[in-house]
Design a protein around this motif. Structure first.
Motif, PDB file in Angstrom:
ATOM      1  N   ARG A 135       6.271  -2.788  -9.390  1.00  0.00           N
ATOM      2  CA  ARG A 135       7.143  -2.577  -8.400  1.00  0.00           C
ATOM      3  C   ARG A 135       7.308  -1.355  -7.860  1.00  0.00           C
ATOM      4  O   ARG A 135       7.242  -0.228  -8.592  1.00  0.00           O
ATOM      5  CB  ARG A 135       8.754  -3.219  -9.157  1.00  0.00           C
ATOM      6  N   GLN A 136       7.115  -1.252  -6.643  1.00  0.00           N
ATOM      7  CA  GLN A 136       7.316   0.321  -5.996  1.00  0.00           C
ATOM      8  C   GLN A 136       8.866   0.388  -5.634  1.00  0.00           C
ATOM      9  O   GLN A 136       9.520  -0.369  -5.179  1.00  0.00           O
ATOM     10  CB  GLN A 136       6.409   0.152  -4.684  1.00  0.00           C
ATOM     11  N   THR A 137       9.121   1.502  -6.021  1.00  0.00           N
ATOM     12  CA  THR A 137      10.425   2.132  -5.870  1.00  0.00           C
ATOM     13  C   THR A 137      10.626   2.885  -4.495  1.00  0.00           C
ATOM     14  O   THR A 137      11.459   3.217  -3.857  1.00  0.00           O
ATOM     15  CB  THR A 137      11.279   2.740  -6.770  1.00  0.00           C
ATOM     16  N   ASP A 138       9.493   3.381  -4.005  1.00  0.00           N
ATOM     17  CA  ASP A 138       9.547   4.302  -2.981  1.00  0.00           C
ATOM     18  C   ASP A 138       8.583   3.552  -1.900  1.00  0.00           C
ATOM     19  O   ASP A 138       8.518   2.602  -2.136  1.00  0.00           O
ATOM     20  CB  ASP A 138       8.882   5.831  -3.269  1.00  0.00           C
ATOM     21  N   ASP A 139       8.431   4.435  -0.836  1.00  0.00           N
ATOM     22  CA  ASP A 139       7.693   3.978   0.262  1.00  0.00           C
ATOM     23  C   ASP A 139       6.168   3.966   0.244  1.00  0.00           C
ATOM     24  O   ASP A 139       5.589   4.129   1.377  1.00  0.00           O
ATOM     25  CB  ASP A 139       8.252   4.373   1.707  1.00  0.00           C
ATOM     26  N   ALA A 140       5.515   3.934  -0.956  1.00  0.00           N
ATOM     27  CA  ALA A 140       4.249   4.202  -0.997  1.00  0.00           C
ATOM     28  C   ALA A 140       3.615   2.697  -0.609  1.00  0.00           C
ATOM     29  O   ALA A 140       4.112   1.746  -0.722  1.00  0.00           O
ATOM     30  CB  ALA A 140       3.855   4.331  -2.573  1.00  0.00           C
ATOM     31  N   MET A 141       2.291   3.061   0.174  1.00  0.00           N
ATOM     32  CA  MET A 141       1.597   1.840   0.554  1.00  0.00           C
ATOM     33  C   MET A 141       0.284   2.080   0.276  1.00  0.00           C
ATOM     34  O   MET A 141      -0.377   3.100  -0.281  1.00  0.00           O
ATOM     35  CB  MET A 141       1.706   1.746   2.187  1.00  0.00           C
ATOM     36  N   THR A 142      -0.623   1.004   0.229  1.00  0.00           N
ATOM     37  CA  THR A 142      -2.033   0.926   0.201  1.00  0.00           C
ATOM     38  C   THR A 142      -2.802   1.550   1.345  1.00  0.00           C
ATOM     39  O   THR A 142      -2.077   1.616   2.499  1.00  0.00           O
ATOM     40  CB  THR A 142      -2.594  -0.261  -0.207  1.00  0.00           C
ATOM     41  N   CYS A 143      -3.980   1.995   1.239  1.00  0.00           N
ATOM     42  CA  CYS A 143      -4.584   2.623   2.269  1.00  0.00           C
ATOM     43  C   CYS A 143      -4.859   1.754   3.550  1.00  0.00           C
ATOM     44  O   CYS A 143      -4.789   2.104   4.598  1.00  0.00           O
ATOM     45  CB  CYS A 143      -6.053   2.956   1.743  1.00  0.00           C
ATOM     46  N   ASN A 144      -5.127   0.560   3.028  1.00  0.00           N
ATOM     47  CA  ASN A 144      -5.380  -0.509   4.197  1.00  0.00           C
ATOM     48  C   ASN A 144      -4.090  -0.776   4.952  1.00  0.00           C
ATOM     49  O   ASN A 144      -4.269  -1.035   6.165  1.00  0.00           O
ATOM     50  CB  ASN A 144      -5.932  -1.790   3.665  1.00  0.00           C
ATOM     51  N   SER A 145      -2.824  -0.769   4.267  1.00  0.00           N
ATOM     52  CA  SER A 145      -1.769  -1.237   5.000  1.00  0.00           C
ATOM     53  C   SER A 145      -1.307   0.243   5.804  1.00  0.00           C
ATOM     54  O   SER A 145      -0.605   0.010   6.835  1.00  0.00           O
ATOM     55  CB  SER A 145      -0.415  -1.831   4.093  1.00  0.00           C
ATOM     56  N   ALA A 146      -1.571   1.300   5.384  1.00  0.00           N
ATOM     57  CA  ALA A 146      -1.356   2.292   6.043  1.00  0.00           C
ATOM     58  C   ALA A 146      -2.042   2.547   7.302  1.00  0.00           C
ATOM     59  O   ALA A 146      -1.507   3.063   8.377  1.00  0.00           O
ATOM     60  CB  ALA A 146      -1.830   3.809   5.269  1.00  0.00           C
ATOM     61  N   ILE A 147      -3.136   1.939   7.518  1.00  0.00           N
ATOM     62  CA  ILE A 147      -3.949   1.912   8.623  1.00  0.00           C
ATOM     63  C   ILE A 147      -2.952   1.210   9.936  1.00  0.00           C
ATOM     64  O   ILE A 147      -2.991   1.550  11.045  1.00  0.00           O
ATOM     65  CB  ILE A 147      -5.175   1.046   8.583  1.00  0.00           C
ATOM     66  N   PHE A 148      -2.344   0.338   9.464  1.00  0.00           N
ATOM     67  CA  PHE A 148      -1.502  -0.734  10.155  1.00  0.00           C
ATOM     68  C   PHE A 148      -0.007  -0.287  10.306  1.00  0.00           C
ATOM     69  O   PHE A 148       0.606  -0.991  10.886  1.00  0.00           O
ATOM     70  CB  PHE A 148      -1.582  -2.160  10.122  1.00  0.00           C
ATOM     71  N   SER A 149       0.184   0.833   9.781  1.00  0.00           N
ATOM     72  CA  SER A 149       1.700   1.449   9.581  1.00  0.00           C
ATOM     73  C   SER A 149       2.239   1.856  11.036  1.00  0.00           C
ATOM     74  O   SER A 149       3.419   2.046  11.224  1.00  0.00           O
ATOM     75  CB  SER A 149       1.772   2.349   8.529  1.00  0.00           C
ATOM     76  N   GLY A 150       1.235   2.174  11.996  1.00  0.00           N
ATOM     77  CA  GLY A 150       1.772   2.779  13.287  1.00  0.00           C
ATOM     78  C   GLY A 150       2.280   4.110  13.006  1.00  0.00           C
ATOM     79  O   GLY A 150       3.140   4.834  13.689  1.00  0.00           O
ATOM     80  N   ALA A 151       1.591   4.917  12.050  1.00  0.00           N
ATOM     81  CA  ALA A 151       1.846   6.277  11.796  1.00  0.00           C
ATOM     82  C   ALA A 151       1.635   7.278  12.882  1.00  0.00           C
ATOM     83  O   ALA A 151       0.447   7.033  13.576  1.00  0.00           O
ATOM     84  CB  ALA A 151       1.224   6.872  10.715  1.00  0.00           C
ATOM     85  N   LYS A 152       2.578   8.397  13.082  1.00  0.00           N
ATOM     86  CA  LYS A 152       2.388   9.226  14.207  1.00  0.00           C
ATOM     87  C   LYS A 152       1.965  10.518  13.682  1.00  0.00           C
ATOM     88  O   LYS A 152       1.901  10.521  12.444  1.00  0.00           O
ATOM     89  CB  LYS A 152       3.570   9.240  14.953  1.00  0.00           C
ATOM     90  N   GLY A 153       1.330  11.412  14.809  1.00  0.00           N
ATOM     91  CA  GLY A 153       0.776  12.398  14.154  1.00  0.00           C
ATOM     92  C   GLY A 153       2.041  13.389  13.467  1.00  0.00           C
ATOM     93  O   GLY A 153       3.015  13.506  13.864  1.00  0.00           O
ATOM     94  N   GLY A 154       1.558  14.030  12.309  1.00  0.00           N
ATOM     95  CA  GLY A 154       2.358  14.855  11.585  1.00  0.00           C
ATOM     96  C   GLY A 154       3.199  14.054  10.516  1.00  0.00           C
ATOM     97  O   GLY A 154       3.837  14.643   9.545  1.00  0.00           O
ATOM     98  N   ASP A 155       3.035  12.657  10.478  1.00  0.00           N
ATOM     99  CA  ASP A 155       3.729  11.959   9.513  1.00  0.00           C
ATOM    100  C   ASP A 155       2.912  12.122   8.070  1.00  0.00           C
ATOM    101  O   ASP A 155       1.535  12.432   8.220  1.00  0.00           O
ATOM    102  CB  ASP A 155       3.567  10.422   9.808  1.00  0.00           C
ATOM    103  N   ALA A 156       3.849  12.149   7.151  1.00  0.00           N
ATOM    104  CA  ALA A 156       3.197  12.395   5.579  1.00  0.00           C
ATOM    105  C   ALA A 156       3.311  10.994   5.210  1.00  0.00           C
ATOM    106  O   ALA A 156       4.491  10.579   4.802  1.00  0.00           O
ATOM    107  CB  ALA A 156       3.941  13.413   4.909  1.00  0.00           C
ATOM    108  N   LEU A 157       1.910  10.328   4.766  1.00  0.00           N
ATOM    109  CA  LEU A 157       2.136   8.909   4.195  1.00  0.00           C
ATOM    110  C   LEU A 157       1.810   9.112   2.675  1.00  0.00           C
ATOM    111  O   LEU A 157       1.170   9.963   2.260  1.00  0.00           O
ATOM    112  CB  LEU A 157       0.869   8.039   4.650  1.00  0.00           C
TER     113      LEU A 157
END
Lengths: 194, 192
Positions: A135-157
């Motif tokens: 169970r994840q208590t924070d906002d951690a994601m897997t590498c493949n879900s990060a691809i589709f997270s819509g992250a912007k420049g400067g975001d720390a994933l």
């Protein structure tokens, strides 16, 4: 004139020196042309092979960031998750945490077929498992879900992957990451130094 | 005159040679077929990506399994063959995805889709150093039991990749035509 200089071919005619010169040139050309033809024909296959393999490691020291696939990657944690009753005692679930500061934002191109691995001193490689999940208590994601997270420049994933590793390998495993845009090169992280 | 006859002879021989090569040329699918690794029950077979050792083969008239919380009884016009095997990845995480039961008459049976949700069904993910296992279920004709071969491979289609081929040996036949030791009901539980 020696016999070798004036060979007799099957039609019984002697070869002129010009013919002989061209014959030799052709023979020498074959030595170059056959390997060249093989190289040209196999070029695409070799490129495809390299594009799917993590061959050349770049070491990343503990605590430092490395530019990879347009973003800055840093290993933040490598730990065992003990105390699970449903897992045999000789097997250890291992969690890898990475922090990635997004630089170039087209992750769907740059991070395509993102692969986080564990590599031990014997060269064995583990991929993330689906057999256990925590169970994840924070906002951690897997590498493949990060691809589709819509992250912007400067975001720390925060990227976290779970592995199943035998106990004897836990002393030497090192996290590694590869993405299609950087293959055959990949990052190999130094273990946490505490 | 002799020269002309010799030339015609050479031409004929060349044509014959070309025709021979054309007719005996292996099919592309055969040239790039999987590379077999042979063994028998209890042997540990080492393929390129995984090791496999078949523990045992059981036969049953019906299968019992829990599907979405409901007990299901699966009958068959043939016989159910249940193969349990130990699996191990070699030096990197891998998958075992395909298994085929090849009968003595060359009939091929893929692992049954009717029980693809049961525990241990393919595909199975393997990690180096972590013992894995699988339970393969086939629905076969009773005549295709004795002298059968089990093929197990990492991918559904793996050209030039290695494939385990396990000889399952001979099985005696009961009075009712089913293989010896056939049980009435085999329960596909969570553990095996």
């Amino acid at each position: 004139m020696s016999i070798a200089a004036q060979p007799i071919d099957e039609t019984g005619n002697g070869r002129t020196p010009a013919e002989r010169r061209w014959w030799l040139r052709s023979l020498l050309a074959l030595v170059v042309l056959i390997p060249a033809a093989l190289a040209v024909m196999s070029y695409d296959s070799v490129k495809e092979l390299l594009r799917n393999q993590d061959f050349f490691a770049t070491d990343v020291a503990w605590g430092s960031k490395a530019r990879f696939g347009g973003s800055d990657w840093q290993l933040t944690d490598l730990r065992a998750a003990l105390g699970r009753a449903d897992i045999p005692p000789e097997v250890v679930p291992v969690l890898v945490d990475m922090t990635v500061t997004v630089g170039e934002t087209n992750l769907q191109t740059l991070w395509l077929s993102c692969r986080i691995m564990l590599i031990d001193s014997a060269g064995r490689r583990w991929l993330p498992t689906a057999a256990v999940s925590f169970r994840q208590t924070d906002d951690a994601m897997t590498c493949n879900s990060a691809i589709f997270s819509g992250a912007k420049g400067g975001d720390a994933l925060k990227i976290r992957e779970t592995f199943l590793v035998p106990k004897d390998a836990t002393a030497t495993i090192r996290p590694a990451v590869g993405v299609a845009s950087e293959r055959p090169g990949f990052l190999l992280f130094q273990r946490p130094q505490n | 005159m002799m020269r002309r006859i010799a030339n015609i002879a050479v031409l004929l021989v060349a044509a014959l040679l070309c025709y021979g090569m054309q007719t005996t040329k292996p099919h592309y699918a055969d040239l790039t077929a999987p590379i077999p690794v042979y063994g028998k029950i209890q042997d540990t077979l080492r393929t390129r990506t995984f090791d496999i050792a078949v523990d045992k083969v059981a036969f049953a008239r019906t299968l019992k399994l829990n599907r979405f919380g409901q007990q299901k009884l699966l009958t068959s016009g043939g016989v159910w063959a249940i193969v349990t095997a130990k699996l191990n990845a070699r030096d990197r995480s891998t998958m075992v995805a395909a298994a085929t039961w090849q009968g003595p008459d060359g009939l091929n049976y893929r692992a049954s889709e009717r029980v693809s949700l049961a525990a241990g069904a393919l595909p199975v993910a393997l990690d180096p150093g972590v013992a894995g296992k699988t339970r393969l279920v086939f629905e076969v004709l009773p005549s295709q039991v004795t002298g059968a071969t089990l093929s197990v491979s990492g991918k559904l289609a793996g050209p030039l990749d290695s494939e385990a081929r396990i000889a399952l040996g001979s099985v005696a036949v009961q009075a009712d035509g089913l293989p010896e030791g056939t049980i009435e009901t085999y329960e596909l539980g969570e553990t095996f």
